[in-house]
Design a protein around this motif. Structure first.
Motif, PDB file in Angstrom:
ATOM      1  N   UNK A   1       3.230  -0.391  50.320  1.00 35.65           N
ATOM      2  CA  UNK A   1       3.868  -0.861  51.557  1.00 35.65           C
ATOM      3  C   UNK A   1       2.841  -1.199  52.628  1.00 35.65           C
ATOM      4  N   UNK A   2       1.729  -0.450  52.692  1.00 33.86           N
ATOM      5  CA  UNK A   2       0.683  -0.779  53.658  1.00 33.86           C
ATOM      6  C   UNK A   2       0.030  -2.117  53.332  1.00 33.86           C
ATOM      7  N   UNK A   3      -0.044  -2.419  52.046  1.00 35.55           N
ATOM      8  CA  UNK A   3      -0.629  -3.686  51.605  1.00 35.55           C
ATOM      9  C   UNK A   3       0.304  -4.855  51.910  1.00 35.55           C
ATOM     10  N   UNK A   4       1.611  -4.667  51.643  1.00 30.24           N
ATOM     11  CA  UNK A   4       2.585  -5.735  51.872  1.00 30.24           C
ATOM     12  C   UNK A   4       3.977  -5.118  52.013  1.00 30.24           C
ATOM     13  N   UNK A   5       4.410  -4.921  53.228  1.00 35.80           N
ATOM     14  CA  UNK A   5       5.711  -4.288  53.493  1.00 35.80           C
ATOM     15  C   UNK A   5       6.881  -5.220  53.219  1.00 35.80           C
ATOM     16  N   UNK A   6       6.608  -6.471  52.891  1.00 34.09           N
ATOM     17  CA  UNK A   6       7.686  -7.413  52.589  1.00 34.09           C
ATOM     18  C   UNK A   6       8.124  -7.357  51.132  1.00 34.09           C
ATOM     19  N   UNK A   7       7.411  -6.599  50.319  1.00 32.91           N
ATOM     20  CA  UNK A   7       7.807  -6.483  48.916  1.00 32.91           C
ATOM     21  C   UNK A   7       9.183  -5.841  48.808  1.00 32.91           C
ATOM     22  N   UNK A   8       9.951  -6.279  47.843  1.00 32.78           N
ATOM     23  CA  UNK A   8      11.269  -5.690  47.620  1.00 32.78           C
ATOM     24  C   UNK A   8      11.128  -4.388  46.849  1.00 32.78           C
ATOM     25  N   UNK A   9      12.169  -3.589  46.886  1.00 29.10           N
ATOM     26  CA  UNK A   9      12.167  -2.362  46.091  1.00 29.10           C
ATOM     27  C   UNK A   9      11.981  -2.684  44.614  1.00 29.10           C
ATOM     28  N   UNK A  10      12.549  -3.783  44.173  1.00 26.95           N
ATOM     29  CA  UNK A  10      12.423  -4.199  42.768  1.00 26.95           C
ATOM     30  C   UNK A  10      10.962  -4.493  42.419  1.00 26.95           C
ATOM     31  N   UNK A  11      10.264  -5.187  43.315  1.00 23.75           N
ATOM     32  CA  UNK A  11       8.853  -5.497  43.073  1.00 23.75           C
ATOM     33  C   UNK A  11       7.992  -4.233  43.072  1.00 23.75           C
ATOM     34  N   UNK A  12       8.268  -3.322  43.985  1.00 21.12           N
ATOM     35  CA  UNK A  12       7.526  -2.055  44.031  1.00 21.12           C
ATOM     36  C   UNK A  12       7.807  -1.247  42.769  1.00 21.12           C
ATOM     37  N   UNK A  13       9.069  -1.188  42.362  1.00 22.96           N
ATOM     38  CA  UNK A  13       9.450  -0.452  41.149  1.00 22.96           C
ATOM     39  C   UNK A  13       8.731  -1.016  39.929  1.00 22.96           C
ATOM     40  N   UNK A  14       8.628  -2.327  39.846  1.00 24.28           N
ATOM     41  CA  UNK A  14       7.941  -2.945  38.708  1.00 24.28           C
ATOM     42  C   UNK A  14       6.463  -2.566  38.682  1.00 24.28           C
ATOM     43  N   UNK A  15       5.833  -2.540  39.849  1.00 20.77           N
ATOM     44  CA  UNK A  15       4.414  -2.165  39.918  1.00 20.77           C
ATOM     45  C   UNK A  15       4.192  -0.719  39.473  1.00 20.77           C
ATOM     46  N   UNK A  16       5.154   0.135  39.774  1.00 18.31           N
ATOM     47  CA  UNK A  16       5.002   1.564  39.492  1.00 18.31           C
ATOM     48  C   UNK A  16       5.676   1.993  38.181  1.00 18.31           C
ATOM     49  N   UNK A  17       6.350   1.047  37.541  1.00 17.31           N
ATOM     50  CA  UNK A  17       7.099   1.353  36.327  1.00 17.31           C
ATOM     51  C   UNK A  17       8.138   2.450  36.588  1.00 17.31           C
ATOM     52  N   UNK A  18       8.847   2.290  37.692  1.00 19.85           N
ATOM     53  CA  UNK A  18       9.919   3.217  38.095  1.00 19.85           C
ATOM     54  C   UNK A  18      11.195   2.416  38.287  1.00 19.85           C
ATOM     55  N   UNK A  19      12.315   3.110  38.377  1.00 15.06           N
ATOM     56  CA  UNK A  19      13.582   2.407  38.616  1.00 15.06           C
ATOM     57  C   UNK A  19      13.685   1.998  40.087  1.00 15.06           C
ATOM     58  N   UNK A  20      14.453   0.949  40.337  1.00 16.88           N
ATOM     59  CA  UNK A  20      14.673   0.486  41.703  1.00 16.88           C
ATOM     60  C   UNK A  20      15.325   1.587  42.536  1.00 16.88           C
ATOM     61  N   UNK A  21      16.267   2.311  41.938  1.00 16.56           N
ATOM     62  CA  UNK A  21      16.957   3.399  42.640  1.00 16.56           C
ATOM     63  C   UNK A  21      15.967   4.483  43.064  1.00 16.56           C
ATOM     64  N   UNK A  22      15.055   4.834  42.176  1.00 14.18           N
ATOM     65  CA  UNK A  22      14.051   5.859  42.491  1.00 14.18           C
ATOM     66  C   UNK A  22      13.193   5.419  43.672  1.00 14.18           C
TER      67      UNK A  22
END
Length: 157
Positions: free
Chosen positions: A16-37
């Motif tokens: 989020x510090x790098x790019x706070x415009x990322x969606x939860x889906x994009x963050x989840x994909x980077x971390x290999x976690x679910x969107x809900x998590x």
């Protein structure tokens, strides 16, 4: 019970510090976690105060704010009432980007961002030096930024 972010939370904060415009889906994909998590963790980080707000970092020079001054302020009196009064007034000045209560040689250090030296002189003469209880004002002017970082390094102890 006190909440302490774990390694996944830290990774989310880094992203989020790098790019706070990322969606939860994009963050989840980077971390290999679910969107809900990811969604739930971000909400908890917000609720616990680890995330204060989301902002855009602007290029001050492109916006005509070419002068940065770090100004130390020493007050005549340092009683609680005088300190509170100074802080309340300094918070009304749009030129002041940051204000820190200090120990040592002066009472406050403020970061002032303005268009140019004329604007700084006007700020100093018409606002700062007119405050009650001002004893001494000293300013240092930034010539160039050697490093400017807005993201906290969360992996460095």
């Amino acid at each position: 019970m006190s909440f302490t972010p774990d390694s996944v939370d830290i990774s989310i904060l880094d992203i989020l510090q790098e790019d706070a415009r990322l969606t939860n889906k994009e963050i989840a994909a980077r971390l290999n976690k679910s969107v809900t998590t990811v969604f739930e963790r971000i909400k908890r980080l917000e609720a616990e105060g680890y995330i204060e707000r989301y902002i855009a970092v602007l290029n001050r020079n492109k916006l005509g704010k070419h002068l940065v001054a770090y100004t130390s302020v020493t007050l005549k009196e340092q009683s609680h009432d005088w300190l509170v009064a100074f802080e309340e007034k300094i918070n009304t000045f749009p030129e002041v980007m940051e204000c820190y209560k200090m120990n040592g040689q002066f009472d406050y250090l403020i970061k002032v961002v303005v268009t140019d030296m004329d604007a700084y002189e006007a700020f100093n003469l018409n606002k700062l030096s007119k405050l009650d209880n001002i004893y001494k004002i000293r300013s240092l002017f930034v010539l160039a930024e050697a490093k400017k970082e807005v993201a906290l390094n969360l992996r460095f102890k």
